[in-house]
Motif scaffolding. Structure first.
Motif, mmCIF file in Angstrom:
data_model
loop_
_atom_site.group_PDB
_atom_site.id
_atom_site.type_symbol
_atom_site.label_atom_id
_atom_site.label_comp_id
_atom_site.label_asym_id
_atom_site.label_seq_id
_atom_site.Cartn_x
_atom_site.Cartn_y
_atom_site.Cartn_z
ATOM 1 N N VAL A 109 4.932 7.077 0.556
ATOM 2 C CA VAL A 109 5.522 6.111 1.492
ATOM 3 C C VAL A 109 4.832 4.773 1.269
ATOM 4 O O VAL A 109 3.684 4.712 0.815
ATOM 5 C CB VAL A 109 5.365 6.574 2.954
ATOM 6 N N TRP A 110 5.558 3.692 1.603
ATOM 7 C CA TRP A 110 5.072 2.334 1.307
ATOM 8 C C TRP A 110 4.967 1.533 2.590
ATOM 9 O O TRP A 110 5.722 1.746 3.555
ATOM 10 C CB TRP A 110 6.047 1.647 0.354
ATOM 11 N N ASP A 111 4.050 0.596 2.598
ATOM 12 C CA ASP A 111 3.960 -0.356 3.707
ATOM 13 C C ASP A 111 3.232 -1.598 3.203
ATOM 14 O O ASP A 111 2.831 -1.676 2.028
ATOM 15 C CB ASP A 111 3.235 0.243 4.907
ATOM 16 N N GLN A 112 3.078 -2.575 4.076
ATOM 17 C CA GLN A 112 2.453 -3.840 3.702
ATOM 18 C C GLN A 112 1.053 -3.928 4.312
ATOM 19 O O GLN A 112 0.846 -3.574 5.477
ATOM 20 C CB GLN A 112 3.296 -5.027 4.189
ATOM 21 N N VAL A 157 -11.029 -7.502 -4.482
ATOM 22 C CA VAL A 157 -11.167 -6.269 -5.250
ATOM 23 C C VAL A 157 -9.832 -5.662 -5.661
ATOM 24 O O VAL A 157 -9.672 -5.234 -6.819
ATOM 25 C CB VAL A 157 -12.020 -5.242 -4.462
ATOM 26 N N PRO A 158 -8.803 -5.583 -4.783
ATOM 27 C CA PRO A 158 -7.591 -4.836 -5.147
ATOM 28 C C PRO A 158 -6.769 -5.450 -6.263
ATOM 29 O O PRO A 158 -5.813 -4.842 -6.734
ATOM 30 C CB PRO A 158 -6.786 -4.837 -3.840
ATOM 31 N N GLY A 159 -7.086 -6.652 -6.738
ATOM 32 C CA GLY A 159 -6.270 -7.279 -7.756
ATOM 33 C C GLY A 159 -5.395 -8.364 -7.157
ATOM 34 O O GLY A 159 -5.617 -8.826 -6.031
ATOM 35 N N PRO A 160 -4.365 -8.798 -7.905
ATOM 36 C CA PRO A 160 -3.528 -9.896 -7.422
ATOM 37 C C PRO A 160 -2.865 -9.560 -6.080
ATOM 38 O O PRO A 160 -2.316 -8.478 -5.893
ATOM 39 C CB PRO A 160 -2.480 -10.055 -8.526
ATOM 40 N N GLN A 180 -3.523 3.757 -1.570
ATOM 41 C CA GLN A 180 -3.574 3.030 -2.826
ATOM 42 C C GLN A 180 -3.083 1.600 -2.559
ATOM 43 O O GLN A 180 -1.957 1.396 -2.088
ATOM 44 C CB GLN A 180 -2.692 3.685 -3.895
ATOM 45 N N VAL A 181 -3.908 0.609 -2.892
ATOM 46 C CA VAL A 181 -3.637 -0.791 -2.545
ATOM 47 C C VAL A 181 -3.281 -1.579 -3.796
ATOM 48 O O VAL A 181 -4.001 -1.531 -4.799
ATOM 49 C CB VAL A 181 -4.862 -1.431 -1.860
ATOM 50 N N GLY A 182 -2.155 -2.311 -3.736
ATOM 51 C CA GLY A 182 -1.771 -3.241 -4.786
ATOM 52 C C GLY A 182 -1.295 -2.585 -6.051
ATOM 53 O O GLY A 182 -1.162 -1.363 -6.160
ATOM 54 N N VAL A 233 0.861 -1.190 0.000
ATOM 55 C CA VAL A 233 0.000 0.000 0.000
ATOM 56 C C VAL A 233 0.891 1.231 0.000
ATOM 57 O O VAL A 233 2.001 1.213 0.561
ATOM 58 C CB VAL A 233 -0.943 0.023 1.225
ATOM 59 N N THR A 234 0.431 2.274 -0.644
ATOM 60 C CA THR A 234 1.163 3.537 -0.674
ATOM 61 C C THR A 234 0.235 4.655 -0.244
ATOM 62 O O THR A 234 -0.989 4.582 -0.413
ATOM 63 C CB THR A 234 1.716 3.839 -2.076
ATOM 64 N N ALA A 235 0.858 5.685 0.324
ATOM 65 C CA ALA A 235 0.116 6.887 0.732
ATOM 66 C C ALA A 235 0.837 8.103 0.192
ATOM 67 O O ALA A 235 2.064 8.100 0.030
ATOM 68 C CB ALA A 235 0.003 6.961 2.253
ATOM 69 N N GLY A 236 0.108 9.157 -0.071
ATOM 70 C CA GLY A 236 0.708 10.367 -0.598
ATOM 71 C C GLY A 236 0.715 10.361 -2.104
ATOM 72 O O GLY A 236 0.142 9.497 -2.769
#
Length: 787
Positions: free
Chosen positions: A511-514, A610-613, A568-570, A502-505
């Protein structure tokens, strides 16, 4: 009773001296090796076979390091050089290794990015989608009754086989399968094969281990080689002593003996070369654990081959001349009936003490800089300490049996034989005793250093037996996969979860995280949460110390996001808003031994389809008593994605170098034990052949066969027990010194000591039992015949 007259040898005294007379006397001695009719030929054949087995043992054992190095080179060559940048001529690949019924299967899923993509070693052409090329061993397995269970992981069509240059060994199970499902962004790329990475350098402790392994494997072979050149010694001594009485002087007798010994040794070299070539061709059929080698890999170092060609004849001559010291000096009757001089322990003890003196300066961690000089010093010291077993054993047997009296007839026959000539039996078992002593010392060293090369994984097999991983299936595929895994007979529980990024901004401030998605029951296995309901979301942040130390990603999403933030996911950048009920939680060690961080959401908070793979992982509990339950789960994982894996959870793992050395030792011990058994059998048969007239005479006077059988067995068992006891003491002593050199306290497994002792003693006794049919034949009346 007499047999056919033997061929007469006529000796013509040569005038003059120098090399001409020396050559003539040596040639006459060579003719003596085949004199005496059938007995002479039989004696020469036994000597040649005995020396030949010793030479073959030496060459095969010395080939082990080179064979293992060749395996490593081919393994490195097929790895190729990895690149990250996209290129039209690269080969995409994904790791597809698997396990089938405890056998490792090496596999790669590949796809060419262009027409000039490199072809792996041993592969004629790249397989297309749904096609596979396999190793010959895997092709044989797939064609057998178990092939149908493994086939789903390999490919739909087998279109070729991998050549030897692309395999580490003939028994390796390996495959390449073509696919169109490889993601160029996530797959590995290779532009060329061959070369591989640089070889790993062994540390001082592993170098010490390798040096001792060489000593332990090769020294027993040298001891057996020295015993083999004494085959037929009693008959040879009688012949040469008779020549002495006929007028030959001391120098002539020495030259005769040298010629006879040299002939047997040269024949032994020929036999040894033939046995080595036969063993070389048989080697590919032998598999120890998952280790196998090609015949072409069995190549002893040229220096050692040259040394064996020179040293074997010289050693035969030296041993033969040393054995003559008490024969040529006295008349034949006196020599055969004289009371032998008692052996003294003085110089015999000096040999192992000299070895200890060489090793003493290296005690207490003295191998921190284990240079070449120190390696030779350790090898020489270990050799001398083990040679001490050979020098002390005849004295110890003589001292022990000298005090034995009384008992059953079979016991008295055996003891009397040992009292008259215990040295022959000592030579027979000394090689076994050296092997046992070296094995005990090595086991102690392995136990002492094992913790240095064993790492705790942190996994907890009581919480899950296996871990499943499949990269990037769609949500629907993931659900179906988990449901099918749960339906496999033997699968007791499935705790699956999905992960993605997942990303933010936006822009440069991202920035990224799981993100981990699972139900509450599974989340309880991953994070410390007790109050969970469907729809909850939790944030698990790295500890402040980890952030300050730089071991955590800078500004992770879980540490900066707030309820209501848009994420934002995936890969598809699916938009998802953190619910206002988000809570913080502490991490928990999962069954694999790790700790996950980031955002943890239940399926009610975000629909994983929903978010994809998304990567799917699951912790499984599989009943080991259900046949092939794990294999069926592996099939499901392999067909769900190109990188689907099922791994067994283990509490510990060992360093690869340490494991490879231990495997090499296993191969060397198997080869050495097989050839030691063959050498023991030849030695025992030679002893029985020399005593055939005595045995036949005892049988003719009415001695029961059972008594003679027990007499032969006791005659072997007593030296074996004495030699085993001495080997245990020597092995413990050498092991203690080696442990001191690596700075470890004394640590031995007494079960291992007992096992090594039982193995050595059992080999000697088993060979004796196997020789009993020959004993029964030698006891027949025709054994009284002389030629």
């Amino acid at each position: 009773m007499t047999g056919p007259r033997s061929t007469r040898l006529r000796y013509t005294r040569q005038r003059g001296g120098g090399l001409g007379r020396l050559g003539y006397d040596v040639a006459f001695g060579a003719r003596l090796a085949f004199s005496g009719g059938r007995d002479g030929w039989t004696r020469a054949i036994f000597t040649a076979v005995g020396v030949g087995i010793g030479v073959a043992m030496l060459l095969l054992a010395a080939s082990v390091p080179g064979a293992l190095a060749a395996r490593e080179e081919r393994g490195a060559a097929r790895a190729g050089g990895y690149i990250q940048d996209s290129t039209g001529d690269a080969l995409l690949f994904a790791y597809s290794d698997t396990i089938f019924r405890n056998q490792g299967v090496w596999g790669r899923t590949i796809a060419a990015e262009g027409p000039q993509a490199p072809v792996p070693p041993g592969v004629a052409a790249l397989p297309g989608p749904g096609e596979a090329v396999v190793s010959p061993a895997l092709a044989e397995l797939l064609a057998g009754p178990d092939g149908a269970l493994l086939a789903p992981r390999i490919g739909e069509r087998i279109v070729g086989q991998i050549g030897p240059e692309g395999l580490t060994g003939p028994a390796e199970l390996a495959f390449y399968r073509g696919s169109t499902d490889l993601d160029p962004e996530l797959s590995n790329r290779v532009t060329a094969f061959g070369g591989g990475g640089p070889n790993e350098v062994l540390g001082p402790v592993l170098t010490l281990l390798v040096v001792i392994i060489f000593v332990v494997l090769l020294l027993p072979i040298v001891v057996f080689l020295g015993a083999a050149v004494r085959f037929g010694g009693a008959a040879r001594d009688r012949r040469l002593a008779a020549l002495r009485l006929a007028g030959a002087d001391h120098r002539m007798i020495g030259r005769f003996a040298a010629g006879e010994a040299l002939t047997g040794a040269l024949l032994g070299l020929v036999v040894g070369a033939a046995l080595f070539l036969i063993g070389r061709q048989i080697t590919p059929l032998v598999q120890v654990s998952d280790l196998s080698v090609f015949a072409a890999d069995v190549r002893p170092p040229a220096v050692l081959v040259a040394l064996a060609v020179v040293a074997a004849p010289l050693a035969a001559v030296a041993v033969g001349l040393i054995a003559l010291r008490g024969v040529v000096a006295e008349p034949l009757g006196v020599v055969r009936r004289a009371t032998p001089r008692r052996r003294r322990p003085g110089w015999r003890l000096a040999v192992p003490l000299a070895g200890l003196a060489l090793l003493y300066p290296l005690l207490r961690g003295g191998i921190s800089s284990f240079d070449a000089l120190a390696q030779y010093q350790v090898a020489a010291g270990a050799v001398l300490m083990l040679i001490g077993v050979v020098t002390l054993l005849p004295w110890l047997i003589e001292t022990t049996v000298r005090r034995m009296r009384g008992g059953p007839v079979a016991w008295q026959l055996a003891v009397r034989r040992l009292q008259v000539d215990g040295a022959g039996n000592a030579r027979l078992v000394s090689g076994v005793a050296v092997a046992v002593a070296g094995t005990i010392a090595l086991q102690g060293l392995f136990i002492g250093i094992e913790d240095d090369f064993t790492r705790s994984t942190g996994a907890d097999p009581t919480r899950a037996s296996h871990s499943l991983y499949v990269g990037s299936p769609t949500g629907g595929q993931a659900d179906r996969l988990l449901a099918r895994v749960a339906e496999v007979p033997g699968v007791e529980s499935v705790r699956g979860f999905r992960t993605t990024g997942v990303t933010a901004g936006s822009g440069d401030v991202q920035v990224w995280d799981q993100l981990t998605v699972a139900d509450c029951a599974v989340l309880a296995d991953l994070i410390a949460v007790t109050d969970c309901a469907d729809g909850d979301v939790f944030l698990v942040t790295p500890p402040d110390a980890a952030v300050r130390a730089g071991t955590a990603p800078p500004a992770p999403v879980a540490a900066t996001t707030r309820p209501g933030d848009r994420l934002q996911v995936g890969e598809d950048q699916y938009g998802w808003t953190l619910p206002p009920t988000v809570r913080t939680a502490e991490p928990r060690v999962d069954p694999w031994g790790g700790q996950l961080r980031g955002i943890f959401a239940t399926t009610g908070a975000i629909d994983p389809t929903v978010p994809g793979p998304m990567t799917i992982q699951a912790y499984l509990t599989i009943d080991p008593t259900v046949p092939d339950a794990v294999e069926r789960v592996r099939n499901l994982a392999a067909t769900a994605g190109v990188n689907g894996q099922v791994s067994a959870l283990s509490t510990n793992e060992q360093a690869r170098q340490y494991v490879n050395i231990r495997r090499g030792l296993t191969v060397g011990i198997v080869v050495t034990l097989l050839l030691i058994g063959a050498s023991l059998l030849v030695s025992t048969l030679e002893q029985l052949r020399e005593r055939r007239r005595l045995l036949a005479m005892l049988a003719a006077f009415g001695t029961p066969r059972r008594v003679l059988g027990w007499a032969v067995l006791w005659q072997q068992l007593v030296p074996v027990l004495i030699g085993t006891a001495l080997a245990v003491v020597a092995g413990l002593g050498l092991g203690a010194v080696l442990l001191g050199m690596v700075g470890r306290s004394l640590a031995f497994s007494w079960w291992s000591v007992a096992g090594a002792s039982a193995l050595g003693a059992g080999a000697a006794i088993g060979v004796t039992v196997a020789s009993l049919p020959v004993l029964w034949r030698l006891m027949r009346a025709d054994g009284l015949r002389t030629e």
